[in-house]
Design a protein around this motif. Structure first.
Motif, mmCIF file in Angstrom:
data_model
loop_
_atom_site.group_PDB
_atom_site.id
_atom_site.type_symbol
_atom_site.label_atom_id
_atom_site.label_comp_id
_atom_site.label_asym_id
_atom_site.label_seq_id
_atom_site.Cartn_x
_atom_site.Cartn_y
_atom_site.Cartn_z
ATOM 1 N N UNK A 125 0.869 -1.178 0.000
ATOM 2 C CA UNK A 125 0.000 0.000 0.000
ATOM 3 C C UNK A 125 0.907 1.229 0.000
ATOM 4 N N UNK A 126 0.895 1.970 -1.105
ATOM 5 C CA UNK A 126 1.796 3.107 -1.292
ATOM 6 C C UNK A 126 0.972 4.375 -1.500
ATOM 7 N N UNK A 127 1.320 5.435 -0.792
ATOM 8 C CA UNK A 127 0.621 6.713 -0.921
ATOM 9 C C UNK A 127 1.632 7.840 -1.056
ATOM 10 N N UNK A 128 1.334 8.772 -1.959
ATOM 11 C CA UNK A 128 2.108 10.000 -2.126
ATOM 12 C C UNK A 128 1.131 11.164 -2.000
ATOM 13 N N UNK A 129 1.472 12.153 -1.198
ATOM 14 C CA UNK A 129 0.504 13.217 -0.954
ATOM 15 C C UNK A 129 1.185 14.581 -0.884
#
Length: 229
Positions: A125-129
């Motif tokens: 699970x990868x997130x960029x914000x």
């Protein structure tokens, strides 16, 4: 189902700021797409599940009560007279109310992906914000010569960029039902002041006028600033 769309909006009224600044609207939207459900034949033992998501959301932050008013502090046992009777005492608080204080608005854009690999033995699970805060509410010290020591202000703006990664690994899974899972998390972010407003070069957050933590444009929030010897 392989495509999901959500739209939302919220409007708040708060009593912790003055009447002209009480109302704030913050909308949001998100979309997610699951290729493994949309395209037959894409799913396999190597790739069990794949999802992409994109979201834009806003939220509001409100100051603590009495941040816009200067108040009296009261001590019910302030002093006693010669007969021993107790009298209340009042004093002006050290906090200076700011009647122009506004709610802060946070705007965040996030892209993420989820993947289940190798018969679900590896889940990612990868997130960029990127989050932008307008009218950031900050309690700042002021010169005690004013009769006060601190007040709440709205900084111009702050931008926070970051990423988060979560990996769940299943090294052992037996037919008897024994399962061993390990989850690893990693994240980082950086917050930078993008604007101070009112022609300010820097704002003291904590410390002293010549040494402490400051908000300075194009610098990380809370950077240490001082004078070298």
């Amino acid at each position: 189902d392989f495509l999901f769309v959500n739209l939302l909006a919220r409007n708040d009224w708060t009593s912790t700021v003055e009447a002209d600044n009480r109302r704030i609207l913050y909308p949001g939207a998100s979309i997610s797409f699951i290729p493994t459900a949309a395209f037959s034949g894409l799913e396999s033992s190597t790739l069990r599940y794949l999802k992409f998501r994109l979201g834009y959301g806003t939220s509001a932050g409100f100051p603590s009560p009495y941040s816009t008013r200067s108040v009296l502090s009261q001590n019910a046992r302030g002093f006693a007279n010669a007969a021993g009777a107790l009298f209340a005492s009042q004093a002006i608080a050290n906090f200076l109310g700011n009647p122009n204080l506004r709610p802060e608005l946070q705007k965040e854009l996030e892209f993420g992906t989820e993947a289940y690999l190798f018969n679900n033995r590896l889940k990612l699970d990868i997130s960029i914000y990127s989050k932008n805060t307008e009218d950031l509410i900050t309690e700042a010290p002021i010169d005690p010569a004013t009769g006060y020591t601190s007040t709440s202000i709205n900084l111009g703006g702050m931008r926070t960029n970051g990423a988060e990664v979560a990996a769940t690994i299943t090294p052992i899974r037996t037919r008897s039902g024994l399962v061993w899972e390990t989850t690893l998390n990693y994240g980082f972010y950086e917050s930078v002041i993008t604007e101070l407003g009112a022609g300010l070069d820097r704002v003291l957050i904590s410390g002293f006028t010549n040494l402490g933590n400051f908000a300075i444009k194009d610098k990380p929030y809370g950077v240490i600033y001082g004078i070298g010897i």
